[in-house]
Motif scaffolding. Structure first.
Motif, PDB file in Angstrom:
ATOM      1  N   VAL A 365      42.367  40.806  28.819  1.00  0.00           N
ATOM      2  CA  VAL A 365      41.426  42.038  29.118  1.00  0.00           C
ATOM      3  C   VAL A 365      40.216  41.847  30.148  1.00  0.00           C
ATOM      4  O   VAL A 365      40.408  42.662  31.036  1.00  0.00           O
ATOM      5  N   VAL A 366      39.725  40.591  30.147  1.00  0.00           N
ATOM      6  CA  VAL A 366      38.682  40.254  31.174  1.00  0.00           C
ATOM      7  C   VAL A 366      39.316  40.171  32.463  1.00  0.00           C
ATOM      8  O   VAL A 366      39.007  40.569  33.415  1.00  0.00           O
ATOM      9  N   LEU A 367      40.651  39.391  32.496  1.00  0.00           N
ATOM     10  CA  LEU A 367      41.367  39.611  33.568  1.00  0.00           C
ATOM     11  C   LEU A 367      41.828  40.804  34.410  1.00  0.00           C
ATOM     12  O   LEU A 367      41.496  41.033  35.704  1.00  0.00           O
ATOM     13  N   TYR A 368      42.093  41.745  33.660  1.00  0.00           N
ATOM     14  CA  TYR A 368      42.778  42.880  34.275  1.00  0.00           C
ATOM     15  C   TYR A 368      41.388  43.783  34.691  1.00  0.00           C
ATOM     16  O   TYR A 368      41.458  44.546  35.834  1.00  0.00           O
ATOM     17  N   VAL A 369      40.250  43.709  33.741  1.00  0.00           N
ATOM     18  CA  VAL A 369      39.347  44.683  34.201  1.00  0.00           C
ATOM     19  C   VAL A 369      38.435  43.919  35.429  1.00  0.00           C
ATOM     20  O   VAL A 369      38.157  44.732  36.310  1.00  0.00           O
ATOM     21  N   ALA A 370      38.324  42.726  35.356  1.00  0.00           N
ATOM     22  CA  ALA A 370      37.810  42.071  36.595  1.00  0.00           C
ATOM     23  C   ALA A 370      38.716  42.112  37.940  1.00  0.00           C
ATOM     24  O   ALA A 370      37.995  42.632  38.739  1.00  0.00           O
ATOM     25  N   VAL A 374      37.199  43.936  41.133  1.00  0.00           N
ATOM     26  CA  VAL A 374      37.350  43.390  42.563  1.00  0.00           C
ATOM     27  C   VAL A 374      38.061  44.215  43.622  1.00  0.00           C
ATOM     28  O   VAL A 374      37.531  44.326  44.691  1.00  0.00           O
ATOM     29  N   ALA A 375      38.963  44.869  43.016  1.00  0.00           N
ATOM     30  CA  ALA A 375      39.986  45.770  43.955  1.00  0.00           C
ATOM     31  C   ALA A 375      39.067  46.846  44.549  1.00  0.00           C
ATOM     32  O   ALA A 375      39.190  47.246  45.496  1.00  0.00           O
ATOM     33  N   VAL A 376      38.204  47.503  43.549  1.00  0.00           N
ATOM     34  CA  VAL A 376      37.522  48.775  43.952  1.00  0.00           C
ATOM     35  C   VAL A 376      36.398  48.189  44.984  1.00  0.00           C
ATOM     36  O   VAL A 376      36.172  48.784  46.071  1.00  0.00           O
ATOM     37  N   LEU A 377      35.831  46.989  44.811  1.00  0.00           N
ATOM     38  CA  LEU A 377      34.717  46.341  45.866  1.00  0.00           C
ATOM     39  C   LEU A 377      35.523  46.107  47.009  1.00  0.00           C
ATOM     40  O   LEU A 377      34.713  46.337  48.210  1.00  0.00           O
ATOM     41  N   LEU A 378      36.597  45.603  47.081  1.00  0.00           N
ATOM     42  CA  LEU A 378      37.330  45.062  48.452  1.00  0.00           C
ATOM     43  C   LEU A 378      37.448  46.569  48.957  1.00  0.00           C
ATOM     44  O   LEU A 378      37.504  46.664  50.563  1.00  0.00           O
TER      45      LEU A 378
END
Length: 450
Positions: A365-370, A374-378
């Motif tokens: 869950v942490v991996l998918y959400v993080a 990160v994709a949105v920030l990039l």
């Protein structure tokens, strides 16, 4: 390996079985608790702010000035009660009542202890709560929304300009900050699976929601300060702009009721914050670990009172620390910061809960959400890099811009980069030939730079 998600179950069978005299006794207790807490909070606020500002504070009435708020109440009751000529008298008198009554009503669903029959009052086993509802938190939001009408009606019924402006500010403030407050509650509803106050406290048996939902907790803290019109968000009472705000024309007991409503709202939102995010009546972690009886008997009432007092100290701390915001800054904080942050956080919380319900472990869950964050920030960084840049100060053509001091038929000040024309003066009487005229150039600061 799949994990089972356990949500708080609503068991409201303990409520609604008390005899009428016990219900009346609980209602009187809630009323007395709020009034006494307000008296203590007023003295505490004046003492703490005086300590922060290196002053003495109240020290005349009672030992260490502890009876100062009681003396203020007696003074307000004995003052002359005025009603201005231009006021709508019926609405003018009803407005303080409309503001104060919902503040008392909201406290009816606050739990002081577990929802069982652990305590005995005059031989009758009962719960440490007046009542509870499957939508108890919505009941609190509804009563808080009604209370704002008292402020709006007070500003309108006064028949004066500045109280009216204070009432309009309160309406805008309520609309702006109740949205963010409701969104912070929605994340708690997702984790607890209930809107009942007692069930929400039961869902925090192991971990408080302030640790699981820190963003919701911070958003609620900011929103509750804005909802109660407290500094630095006390724009409806900005003395420098509105004389005294919506209560400018009020005196005596009617003014005291507005003051009482403000402090009762502070106590209520502090109690709601304790119930929603700080475990409610549950003892803090070190105490509950080493003392098995900390959450039984009458002790839960003590933990809730301590949490309420600590949150009231936060109100006092903010008042003694931060300056008042401008109104545009206040609206920007509500609409452009709190609401977008709450929406994004609610989407993340809903995503985590959905993945947990599907059986994914915490690491996935942490991996998918993080990864999504990160994709949105990039993507945002890429969009910012490709966006055409605005013209900087070096790209502005040199030379003074033309300035018309009577643009549109009204005198206007110069904008940055503009210069005032030379101001003609009459001939000097000393040191110049007769008839010689002089002109005074524009001052150095007339181009708008200070």
């Amino acid at each position: 390996m799949h994990h089972t998600v356990l949500l708080a179950t609503e068991d409201l069978s303990f409520f609604g079985r008390d005899p009428w005299w016990l219900v009346l006794l609980k209602a009187v207790f809630c009323f007395a608790f709020l009034v006494v807490t307000v008296l203590v909070a007023i003295v505490w606020e004046r003492k703490v702010v005086a300590w922060m500002q290196l002053r003495i504070g109240p020290n005349r009435h009672g030992p260490w000035g502890l009876l100062q708020s009681l003396a203020d109440g007696v003074k307000l009751a004995l003052k002359e009660d005025l009603v201005v000529t231009a006021a709508d008298k019926v609405v003018f008198i009803l407005a303080p009542i409309v503001s104060a009554m919902p503040a008392f009503m909201a406290f009816a669903v606050i739990p002081f202890g577990p929802a069982d029959h652990e305590i005995s009052i005059f031989g009758t086993r009962t719960t440490m709560q007046l009542t509870d509802l499957p939508v108890g938190i919505l009941f609190i939001l509804a009563t808080a929304s009604i209370g704002i009408y008292g402020i709006v009606l007070a500003g309108w019924a006064s028949g004066s300009t500045y109280p009216l402006l204070g009432g309009l500010r309160s309406a805008a403030q309520m609309v702006s900050y109740e949205i963010a407050m409701g969104l912070s509650f929605a994340a708690v509803f997702l984790y607890s699976g209930s809107m009942s106050t007692s069930a929400i406290v039961d869902a925090q048996t192991h971990t408080w929601f302030a640790a699981l939902l820190p963003v919701s907790f911070i958003v609620y803290l900011v929103s509750m300060v804005g909802e109660t019109n407290r500094a630095p968000f006390d724009l409806p009472e900005a003395e420098g702009e509105l004389v005294g705000g919506f209560n400018t024309e009020y005196s005596s007991l009617k003014f005291a009721m507005f003051m009482l409503a403000e402090y009762i709202n502070m106590v209520t939102v502090s109690a709601v914050a304790s119930v929603m995010f700080l475990g409610g009546w549950r003892a803090p972690w070190p105490i509950s670990t080493f003392w098995a009886g900390a959450n039984h008997g009458w002790w839960p009432m003590l933990w809730l009172i301590v949490k309420i007092q600590l949150l009231l100290f936060v109100f006092i701390w903010l008042r003694g620390t931060l300056p008042r915001l401008r109104y545009d800054q206040f609206m920007k904080l509500g609409w452009k910061v709190l609401i977008p942050v709450s929406l994004v956080w609610l989407v993340l919380v809903a995503t985590v809960r959905a993945l947990r319900n599907q059986g994914y472990n915490f690491g996935h869950v942490v991996l998918y959400v993080a990864g999504g964050v990160v994709a949105v920030l990039l993507l945002s960084i890429l969009v910012d890099m490709l966006r055409p840049k605005k013209a900087g100060p070096s790209d502005v053509p040199a030379g003074p811009a033309p300035f018309d001091p009577m643009a549109g038929g009204f005198p206007v000040p110069p904008m940055p980069g503009q210069q005032l024309p030379a101001v003609p003066r009459r001939p000097s009487r000393v040191g110049g030939p007769a008839g010689e005229s002089t002109t005074v150039p524009a001052l150095k600061g007339d181009d708008g730079a200070f």
